[in-house]
Design an enzyme around this catalytic site. Structure first.
Site, PDB file in Angstrom:
ATOM      1  N   ASP A 113      41.089 106.501 -26.066  1.00  0.00           N
ATOM      2  CA  ASP A 113      41.013 106.927 -24.663  1.00  0.00           C
ATOM      3  C   ASP A 113      41.640 105.846 -23.787  1.00  0.00           C
ATOM      4  O   ASP A 113      41.411 104.648 -23.986  1.00  0.00           O
ATOM      5  CB  ASP A 113      39.553 107.169 -24.268  1.00  0.00           C
TER       6      ASP A 113
ATOM      7  N   ASN B  30      32.844 117.666 -23.374  1.00  0.00           N
ATOM      8  CA  ASN B  30      32.606 118.172 -22.019  1.00  0.00           C
ATOM      9  C   ASN B  30      33.284 119.529 -21.909  1.00  0.00           C
ATOM     10  O   ASN B  30      34.468 119.662 -22.223  1.00  0.00           O
ATOM     11  CB  ASN B  30      33.171 117.198 -20.982  1.00  0.00           C
TER      12      ASN B  30
ATOM     13  N   GLN C 276      34.566 117.859 -17.572  1.00  0.00           N
ATOM     14  CA  GLN C 276      35.864 118.005 -18.240  1.00  0.00           C
ATOM     15  C   GLN C 276      36.989 117.865 -17.223  1.00  0.00           C
ATOM     16  O   GLN C 276      36.969 118.531 -16.168  1.00  0.00           O
ATOM     17  CB  GLN C 276      35.966 119.368 -18.947  1.00  0.00           C
TER      18      GLN C 276
ATOM     19  N   VAL D 122      40.466 117.167 -18.578  1.00  0.00           N
ATOM     20  CA  VAL D 122      41.687 117.577 -19.271  1.00  0.00           C
ATOM     21  C   VAL D 122      41.354 118.853 -20.040  1.00  0.00           C
ATOM     22  O   VAL D 122      40.463 118.844 -20.907  1.00  0.00           O
ATOM     23  CB  VAL D 122      42.201 116.482 -20.238  1.00  0.00           C
TER      24      VAL D 122
ATOM     25  N   HIS E 187      38.746 118.542 -26.579  1.00  0.00           N
ATOM     26  CA  HIS E 187      38.732 117.219 -27.194  1.00  0.00           C
ATOM     27  C   HIS E 187      37.300 116.772 -27.457  1.00  0.00           C
ATOM     28  O   HIS E 187      36.390 117.081 -26.693  1.00  0.00           O
ATOM     29  CB  HIS E 187      39.463 116.183 -26.333  1.00  0.00           C
TER      30      HIS E 187
ATOM     31  N   HIS F 278      35.077 113.476 -27.757  1.00  0.00           N
ATOM     32  CA  HIS F 278      34.990 112.034 -27.530  1.00  0.00           C
ATOM     33  C   HIS F 278      34.161 111.415 -28.661  1.00  0.00           C
ATOM     34  O   HIS F 278      33.103 111.944 -29.018  1.00  0.00           O
ATOM     35  CB  HIS F 278      34.239 111.731 -26.227  1.00  0.00           C
TER      36      HIS F 278
END
Ligand code: AMP
Length: 113
Positions: free
Chosen positions: A31, A86, A93, A95, A99, A101
């Protein structure tokens, strides 16, 4: 069709990332704004916007993303870690390319903010 995102651009190699794992189904990279000593994102190559958009057809891929998350966490030397997805702007969220994390390397409080 899914909107083009910064993660699609990373997948296409248009912008760089600090890759830690890659296979035919997903990519994992650090990240850019880490919230812990280890903060990696695992993303599918398929541009699914969010967990809000998945169906039965994604069961195998979703399982694979979690297996890769665990693999990456161990590869990073973590014994304990947190995986977060998220889902939606109200949940943080930013993006809209699904995804996971993977966060660890420090004590993590619960509940999250
Ligand atoms: P979320 O808020 O769950 O949508 O998470 C998006 C994450 O993507 C945030 O933690 C950002 O720091 C991270 N991020 C945004 N752009 C980049 C980038 N170019 N490379 C790596 N991570 C990024």
């Amino acid at each position: 069709m899914a909107e083009d995102t910064i993660f699609s651009r990373i997948l296409r190699g248009e912008i760089p990332c600090d890759e830690v794992y890659s296979d035919e189904h997903c990519l994992a990279f650090r990240d850019i704004s880490p919230q812990a000593p280890v903060h990696v994102l695992v993303i599918p190559r398929e541009p699914i916007p969010s967990l809000q958009d998945v169906g039965e057809e994604h069961a195998g891929l979703l399982g694979h993303l979690l297996l890769v998350a665990a693999r990456v966490a161990k590869q990073e030397g973590l014994e304990d870690w947190r995986t977060v997805i998220n889902s939606g702007a109200g949940a943080g969220q930013t993006v809209f390319h699904l995804h996971v994390h993977v966060i660890g390397g420090r004590a993590l409080d619960w509940p999250p903010g």
